[in-house]
Scaffold this motif. Structure first.
Motif, PDB file in Angstrom:
ATOM      1  N   MET A   1       0.845  -1.187   0.000  1.00 49.23           N
ATOM      2  CA  MET A   1       0.000   0.000   0.000  1.00 49.23           C
ATOM      3  C   MET A   1       0.884   1.243   0.000  1.00 49.23           C
ATOM      4  N   GLY A   2       0.543   2.207  -0.813  1.00 53.02           N
ATOM      5  CA  GLY A   2       1.315   3.431  -0.929  1.00 53.02           C
ATOM      6  C   GLY A   2       0.921   4.476   0.090  1.00 53.02           C
ATOM      7  N   ILE A   3       1.589   5.578   0.017  1.00 54.51           N
ATOM      8  CA  ILE A   3       1.335   6.718   0.888  1.00 54.51           C
ATOM      9  C   ILE A   3       0.694   7.814   0.051  1.00 54.51           C
ATOM     10  N   THR A   4      -0.352   8.427   0.550  1.00 56.12           N
ATOM     11  CA  THR A   4      -1.013   9.522  -0.158  1.00 56.12           C
ATOM     12  C   THR A   4      -0.811  10.805   0.621  1.00 56.12           C
ATOM     13  N   ARG A   5      -0.360  11.826  -0.061  1.00 59.24           N
ATOM     14  CA  ARG A   5      -0.232  13.166   0.516  1.00 59.24           C
ATOM     15  C   ARG A   5      -1.208  14.071  -0.213  1.00 59.24           C
ATOM     16  N   LYS A   6      -1.753  15.069   0.493  1.00 65.32           N
ATOM     17  CA  LYS A   6      -2.763  15.938  -0.109  1.00 65.32           C
ATOM     18  C   LYS A   6      -2.394  17.400   0.042  1.00 65.32           C
ATOM     19  N   ALA A   7      -2.837  18.163  -0.920  1.00 64.95           N
ATOM     20  CA  ALA A   7      -2.777  19.616  -0.861  1.00 64.95           C
ATOM     21  C   ALA A   7      -4.021  20.120  -1.572  1.00 64.95           C
ATOM     22  N   SER A   8      -4.424  21.325  -1.255  1.00 61.58           N
ATOM     23  CA  SER A   8      -5.594  21.890  -1.916  1.00 61.58           C
ATOM     24  C   SER A   8      -5.321  23.325  -2.335  1.00 61.58           C
ATOM     25  N   ALA A   9      -6.077  23.761  -3.336  1.00 63.85           N
ATOM     26  CA  ALA A   9      -5.978  25.127  -3.837  1.00 63.85           C
ATOM     27  C   ALA A   9      -7.382  25.712  -3.936  1.00 63.85           C
ATOM     28  N   HIS A  10      -7.503  26.976  -3.574  1.00 66.32           N
ATOM     29  CA  HIS A  10      -8.756  27.715  -3.713  1.00 66.32           C
ATOM     30  C   HIS A  10      -8.432  28.967  -4.512  1.00 66.32           C
ATOM     31  N   TRP A  11      -9.286  29.304  -5.485  1.00 65.03           N
ATOM     32  CA  TRP A  11      -9.059  30.472  -6.340  1.00 65.03           C
ATOM     33  C   TRP A  11     -10.341  31.261  -6.458  1.00 65.03           C
ATOM     34  N   GLU A  12     -10.215  32.585  -6.478  1.00 62.74           N
ATOM     35  CA  GLU A  12     -11.353  33.474  -6.695  1.00 62.74           C
ATOM     36  C   GLU A  12     -10.978  34.524  -7.728  1.00 62.74           C
ATOM     37  N   GLY A  13     -11.801  34.653  -8.758  1.00 61.96           N
ATOM     38  CA  GLY A  13     -11.586  35.694  -9.751  1.00 61.96           C
ATOM     39  C   GLY A  13     -10.924  35.185 -11.013  1.00 61.96           C
ATOM     40  N   ASP A  14     -10.642  36.146 -11.905  1.00 62.41           N
ATOM     41  CA  ASP A  14      -9.995  35.801 -13.165  1.00 62.41           C
ATOM     42  C   ASP A  14      -8.501  35.569 -12.936  1.00 62.41           C
ATOM     43  N   LEU A  15      -7.801  35.179 -13.986  1.00 60.36           N
ATOM     44  CA  LEU A  15      -6.394  34.811 -13.847  1.00 60.36           C
ATOM     45  C   LEU A  15      -5.527  35.962 -13.350  1.00 60.36           C
ATOM     46  N   LYS A  16      -5.634  37.129 -13.969  1.00 58.44           N
ATOM     47  CA  LYS A  16      -4.701  38.212 -13.654  1.00 58.44           C
ATOM     48  C   LYS A  16      -5.022  38.965 -12.370  1.00 58.44           C
ATOM     49  N   SER A  17      -6.293  39.161 -12.056  1.00 58.69           N
ATOM     50  CA  SER A  17      -6.613  39.925 -10.847  1.00 58.69           C
ATOM     51  C   SER A  17      -7.085  39.024  -9.706  1.00 58.69           C
ATOM     52  N   GLY A  18      -7.291  37.759  -9.990  1.00 56.44           N
ATOM     53  CA  GLY A  18      -7.748  36.835  -8.961  1.00 56.44           C
ATOM     54  C   GLY A  18      -6.655  36.519  -7.947  1.00 56.44           C
ATOM     55  N   LYS A  19      -7.057  35.860  -6.898  1.00 58.08           N
ATOM     56  CA  LYS A  19      -6.150  35.465  -5.824  1.00 58.08           C
ATOM     57  C   LYS A  19      -6.500  34.059  -5.394  1.00 58.08           C
ATOM     58  N   GLY A  20      -5.503  33.360  -4.882  1.00 63.80           N
ATOM     59  CA  GLY A  20      -5.751  32.011  -4.421  1.00 63.80           C
ATOM     60  C   GLY A  20      -5.006  31.714  -3.138  1.00 63.80           C
ATOM     61  N   THR A  21      -5.372  30.592  -2.549  1.00 63.56           N
ATOM     62  CA  THR A  21      -4.672  30.108  -1.360  1.00 63.56           C
ATOM     63  C   THR A  21      -4.405  28.618  -1.535  1.00 63.56           C
ATOM     64  N   LEU A  22      -3.331  28.181  -0.898  1.00 60.64           N
ATOM     65  CA  LEU A  22      -2.933  26.782  -0.898  1.00 60.64           C
ATOM     66  C   LEU A  22      -2.945  26.266   0.524  1.00 60.64           C
ATOM     67  N   ALA A  23      -3.258  24.996   0.676  1.00 59.37           N
ATOM     68  CA  ALA A  23      -3.273  24.391   2.008  1.00 59.37           C
ATOM     69  C   ALA A  23      -2.769  22.955   1.928  1.00 59.37           C
ATOM     70  N   THR A  24      -2.090  22.547   2.978  1.00 54.68           N
ATOM     71  CA  THR A  24      -1.659  21.154   3.140  1.00 54.68           C
ATOM     72  C   THR A  24      -2.259  20.668   4.456  1.00 54.68           C
ATOM     73  N   PRO A  25      -3.452  20.083   4.378  1.00 54.29           N
ATOM     74  CA  PRO A  25      -4.185  19.756   5.598  1.00 54.29           C
ATOM     75  C   PRO A  25      -3.515  18.700   6.487  1.00 54.29           C
ATOM     76  N   GLN A  26      -2.746  17.796   5.916  1.00 53.22           N
ATOM     77  CA  GLN A  26      -2.128  16.765   6.754  1.00 53.22           C
ATOM     78  C   GLN A  26      -1.054  17.345   7.670  1.00 53.22           C
ATOM     79  N   SER A  27      -0.174  18.188   7.100  1.00 53.78           N
ATOM     80  CA  SER A  27       0.905  18.755   7.918  1.00 53.78           C
ATOM     81  C   SER A  27       0.518  20.092   8.525  1.00 53.78           C
ATOM     82  N   GLY A  28      -0.385  20.806   7.863  1.00 59.09           N
ATOM     83  CA  GLY A  28      -0.745  22.140   8.314  1.00 59.09           C
ATOM     84  C   GLY A  28       0.304  23.189   7.980  1.00 59.09           C
ATOM     85  N   LEU A  29       1.375  22.777   7.285  1.00 59.35           N
ATOM     86  CA  LEU A  29       2.458  23.707   6.977  1.00 59.35           C
ATOM     87  C   LEU A  29       1.972  24.870   6.117  1.00 59.35           C
TER      88      LEU A  29
END
Length: 144
Positions: A1-29
């Protein structure tokens, strides 16, 4: 059985003026770490995918090098590595090159032996394998 790591991305708006956030829920880093067009293509504070890939590659390569040196009977005293990821804009954004640089203090090994093991680690670390479509170079220096 392998190991699975997760990260997530959230984005709001169009490409140039939009903003996003990244999260790594397992480590919280990463928890709401900002990224956007200007942190990727400009100098705005925040991270970007290429920086995160560079960090992952430097970390993976360094661990692989340590393991391979130890397996060869030369456990390292220290290893310091960097990865630089180039993003080319020709024909649309694409990762065009990765440069790994490492300096290691390894008792009892010569330059040729060290270089051979470093090349093997570069070729076989999981991140290098995943990024095999991108040219990867390595500068390896034995210190001390």
């Amino acid at each position: 059985m392998g190991i699975t790591r997760k990260a997530s991305a959230h984005w709001e708006g169009d490409l140039k003026s939009g903003k996003g956030t990244l999260a790594t829920p397992q480590s919280g880093l990463l928890d709401g770490t900002r990224y956007g067009f200007n942190s990727r293509f400009g100098d705005e504070k925040g991270t970007n995918p290429e920086e995160l890939i560079a960090a992952a590659h430097a970390g993976c390569f360094t661990m692989a090098l340590s393991a391979k040196l130890t397996e060869a009977g030369h456990p390292p005293e220290s290893i310091d590595s960097t990865a630089e990821v180039d993003l080319s804009m020709e024909g649309g954004p694409t990762m065009s090159a990765i440069r790994l640089k490492t300096k290691a203090r390894v008792p009892g090994i010569d330059d040729a032996g060290f270089r051979a093991i470093a090349d093997d680690a570069k070729k076989n670390c999981p991140v290098s394998k995943a990024l095999s479509a991108v040219p990867i170079t390595l500068e390896a220096e034995l210190i001390g």
